[in-house]
Design a protein around this motif. Structure first.
Motif, short mmCIF file in Angstrom:
data_model
loop_
_atom_site.label_atom_id
_atom_site.label_comp_id
_atom_site.label_asym_id
_atom_site.label_seq_id
_atom_site.Cartn_x
_atom_site.Cartn_y
_atom_site.Cartn_z
N VAL A 4 0.59 -1.40 0.12
CA VAL A 4 -0.05 0.36 -0.44
C VAL A 4 0.82 1.29 0.02
N GLU A 5 0.16 2.24 -0.24
CA GLU A 5 1.17 3.19 -0.32
C GLU A 5 1.13 3.75 0.69
N LYS A 6 2.59 4.46 1.02
CA LYS A 6 3.23 4.85 2.25
C LYS A 6 2.05 6.20 3.06
N GLU A 7 1.52 7.36 1.91
CA GLU A 7 1.09 8.44 2.71
C GLU A 7 0.17 7.93 1.63
N ILE A 8 -1.50 8.59 2.23
CA ILE A 8 -2.27 8.48 0.89
C ILE A 8 -3.26 9.78 1.53
N PRO A 9 -3.09 10.59 1.15
CA PRO A 9 -3.91 12.26 1.38
C PRO A 9 -5.14 12.12 0.90
N VAL A 10 -6.30 13.19 1.97
CA VAL A 10 -7.36 13.48 0.78
C VAL A 10 -7.78 15.08 1.10
N GLU A 11 -7.87 15.50 -0.25
CA GLU A 11 -8.32 16.71 -0.36
C GLU A 11 -9.23 17.97 0.79
N VAL A 12 -8.96 18.90 0.80
CA VAL A 12 -9.54 19.24 1.44
C VAL A 12 -9.85 20.60 0.83
N GLU A 13 -11.41 21.42 1.34
CA GLU A 13 -11.73 22.65 0.65
C GLU A 13 -12.58 23.87 1.25
N LEU A 14 -12.30 24.73 0.96
CA LEU A 14 -13.03 25.69 2.26
C LEU A 14 -13.75 25.80 1.53
N ILE A 15 -15.70 26.29 2.52
CA ILE A 15 -17.39 25.57 2.21
C ILE A 15 -17.09 27.40 2.90
N THR A 16 -17.92 28.56 1.79
CA THR A 16 -18.56 29.62 2.23
C THR A 16 -20.04 29.46 1.94
N LYS A 17 -20.36 31.17 2.19
CA LYS A 17 -22.08 31.29 1.80
C LYS A 17 -22.14 31.02 0.51
#
Length: 307
Positions: free
Chosen positions: A294-307
């Motif tokens: 398996v991959e050593k690191e698995i990143p999960v994306e983030v996003e900014l939520i505004t109104k």
């Protein structure tokens, strides 16, 4: 002669049990189907979650449980209740239950390390999720980019309140990697563009966030912005702020925070995907049980939520 014959039968039975123990044979659900395992545990997956008294980690756990049910995996979830000592005890208990993979979401990234190292020494594969385990080489780390998420959130806050405005930081649990990383992302921007007049911990708790915010407001009545390391603390801050014109930004995109943004009580939050993190952790654990790389690191994306 009868005594000698019984002794021989007993010796044969003992030898049989001994050999069976060495091969760790377990019976699957289907009749007549057997699985032989070596020293890699019994195929089960242990998941030590920091707390189930927080919507984010409830969703994380639910994502893991849903994936385990879908794949027919044996998942054992234990709740540390935000207590580092209990988490250590929980992990030691999981080790004694002969699990094959440990998924750990640390209360404290330093305090959990000795117990996780014990798991590694026992031949158990380890996956950290959402927060890292300091000083231990785990098999896989699954997490959002907390530094980047906090940086985006703080830049958005600057766009609303202007450079040089007085700002407070409400920090998460001391020692947690999310606290460290989100603090880093905040200060990357705030130290250059804002006047940070207070940084206090509220342990990722809504009630503590409210108390801390009340104390900050007494000392800093002309505060313009607040960055909280999670939505629970941000929502507590919102309650303390009331009708004051103060911009509040959180992190996690919980349902309550999204509702507060729609109502104009919070300015923004950073969306992680805890259900996806939980599911990915279990999926990765199953791959490890099956002996896959398996991959050593698995990143999960983030996003900014505004109104």
């Amino acid at each position: 002669m009868k005594i000698k014959k019984m002794a021989a039968l007993l010796l044969t039975a003992v030898m049989g049990f001994s050999l069976a123990g060495c091969n760790a044979i377990t019976i699957d659900g289907e009749e007549g189907s057997i699985t032989e395992g070596g020293s890699g545990g019994n195929g089960s997956i242990g998941f030590s979650v920091s707390t189930l008294n927080n919507p984010f980690f409830v969703t994380l756990s639910e994502g893991a449980e849903a994936k385990a049910e879908e794949e027919g995996a044996d998942l054992i979830v234990v709740d540390a209740g935000d207590d580092a000592a209990k988490q250590t005890s929980d992990i030691e208990d999981l080790i004694s239950r002969n699990i094959s993979v440990l998924i750990v979401n640390p209360v404290d990234s330093d305090a959990v390390a000795p117990a996780v190292q014990d798991a590694v020494a026992a031949g158990i594969k380890v996956i950290s999720v959402d927060r890292v385990v300091n000083g231990v080489d785990v098999d896989c780390a699954i997490a959002s980019d907390n530094v980047e998420g906090a940086r985006m959130a703080t830049e958005y806050m600057v766009s609303l309140i202007g450079e040089g405005a007085k700002t407070a930081e409400i920090q998460g649990t001391s020692g947690a990697s999310a606290t460290i990383d989100r603090g880093e992302g905040f200060h990357l921007v705030a130290d250059e563009q804002l006047d940070v007049v207070s940084s206090q911990t509220a342990n990722f708790s809504r009630s503590e966030g409210m108390t801390v915010m009340e104390n900050i407001l007494q000392a800093q009545p002309d505060l313009k912005g607040v960055f909280a390391h999670n939505d629970e603390m941000a929502l507590g801050a919102v309650e303390a702020i009331g009708n004051r014109d103060i911009v509040v930004v959180g992190f996690d995109a919980t349902d309550d925070a999204l509702a507060a943004i729609q109502q104009g009580r919070m300015a923004a939050t950073v969306a992680q995907k805890p259900d996806l993190m939980g599911a990915t952790a279990v999926e990765t654990a199953i791959s490890l049980v099956n002996g896959e790389t398996v991959e050593k690191e698995i990143p999960v994306e983030v996003e900014l939520i505004t109104k």
